[in-house]
Design a protein around this motif. Structure first.
Motif: not given
Length: 75
Positions: A46-57
């Protein structure tokens, strides 16, 4: 990620690729909406998914894009 038009999509594609991601740009035949698909191999955490989503955004926001969902392919 949803992008407003082809020009923005091409700019997003370049930005994401410059950041080391594997991506492709497609237009839906029916809706004519543009989408940039991005692929990465990672563990489902979960934390890694949220991190990559923030990076992409952060990478696509300047071009009017937004993340528009996730998909998972399991090997």
């Amino acid at each position: 990620m949803a992008v407003p038009d082809k020009k923005s999509g091409e700019a997003v594609l370049k930005s994401l690729r410059d950041d080391g991601l594997i991506c492709e740009l497609e237009q839906d035949d029916e809706t004519e909406e543009w989408t940039c698909y991005c692929f990465t191999k990672m563990l489902l955490n979960y934390e890694d998914i949220i991190d990559i989503q923030k990076r992409l955004n952060g990478l696509i926001k300047p071009y009017g894009g937004q993340t528009d969902g996730w998909g998972v392919m399991v090997d």
